[in-house]
Scaffold this active site. Structure first.
Site, short mmCIF file in Angstrom:
data_model
loop_
_atom_site.label_atom_id
_atom_site.label_comp_id
_atom_site.label_asym_id
_atom_site.label_seq_id
_atom_site.Cartn_x
_atom_site.Cartn_y
_atom_site.Cartn_z
N GLN A 47 23.73 42.22 -17.89
CA GLN A 47 22.55 41.37 -17.89
C GLN A 47 22.95 39.95 -18.28
O GLN A 47 23.71 39.76 -19.22
CB GLN A 47 21.54 41.93 -18.91
N ASP A 48 22.47 38.96 -17.53
CA ASP A 48 22.65 37.54 -17.86
C ASP A 48 21.31 36.97 -18.29
O ASP A 48 20.28 37.26 -17.66
CB ASP A 48 23.13 36.75 -16.64
N ASN A 49 21.32 36.15 -19.33
CA ASN A 49 20.10 35.52 -19.83
C ASN A 49 20.34 34.03 -20.02
O ASN A 49 21.47 33.62 -20.28
CB ASN A 49 19.70 36.12 -21.18
N ARG A 59 16.51 29.97 -32.53
CA ARG A 59 16.28 31.32 -31.99
C ARG A 59 17.18 32.28 -32.75
O ARG A 59 18.39 32.16 -32.73
CB ARG A 59 16.59 31.35 -30.50
N HIS A 62 18.94 37.58 -34.16
CA HIS A 62 18.54 38.78 -33.45
C HIS A 62 19.70 39.74 -33.26
O HIS A 62 20.86 39.32 -33.22
CB HIS A 62 18.00 38.42 -32.05
N LYS A 72 27.81 40.29 -26.64
CA LYS A 72 27.38 39.14 -25.86
C LYS A 72 28.54 38.16 -25.69
O LYS A 72 29.38 38.02 -26.57
CB LYS A 72 26.25 38.39 -26.57
#
Length: 186
Positions: A47-49, A59, A62, A72
């Protein structure tokens, strides 16, 4: 590409080879074969974000835990951020320790965040585009976090607190001790 160690076990920086000429720059943002050769890790990113933020947007911190824990590979496409990671692996020699690094669109360094780390960043430039690959899919049922201003961690976010722009969700995150105690029940 060079691998640079950090003080935290299994967390490292990748410094790409950047080619510059009159047209601008070129560099590889990811090459699986080279990543495996340099790191010794066989990770399949799934998955790329990307996030776009203005100055002061914070942010994090997390993490995902259990079977949905994520490693990541993070980078900044535009702008400058302070990136912070905290080792929350109870059996790690660097448990409870943090590391911070400036990531920007000048040197294009990437930070590898292993599974078992809390992660967050704050935008230091007018705007940032932050990009990251994950080796597991997002699942809200396995989501956790640590409050950005946790007294035990005493993190320096490089901006005055009144400049922070933080979501209500992130404002309500538990302390380091509370977050870790929840992980102990797994």
């Amino acid at each position: 590409m060079k691998l640079l160690k950090t003080p935290l076990k299994d967390c490292f920086i990748l410094e790409p080879t950047v080619y510059k000429d009159k047209r601008g720059i070129f560099y590889e943002t990811y090459n699986q074969k080279l990543f495996e050769k340099i790191t010794g890790l066989n990770i399949q990113f799934v998955q790329d974000n990307q996030s776009v933020s203005t100055r002061g947007v914070l942010r994090g911190l997390h993490f995902q835990h259990g079977e949905m824990a994520q490693a990541k590979l993070v980078t900044v496409v535009k702008g400058k951020v302070l990136d912070i990671v905290v080792d929350i692996r109870k059996n790690s020699e660097t448990f409870g320790k943090s590391f911070s690094i400036i990531l920007d669109d000048v040197d294009h360094r990437q930070l590898f965040v292993p599974k078992g780390f809390a992660h967050g960043f704050i935008t230091l430039s007018k705007e940032s585009i932050f990009s990251y690959k994950c080796d597991n899919f997002y699942d809200g049922a396995f989501e956790g976090g640590i409050k950005f201003d946790d007294a035990t961690l005493a993190l320096d976010w490089h901006l005055p607190k009144e400049a922070f722009i933080i979501s209500e969700k992130d404002m309500g995150l538990p302390s380091f001790e509370e977050a870790v105690s929840l992980l102990k029940r797994e």
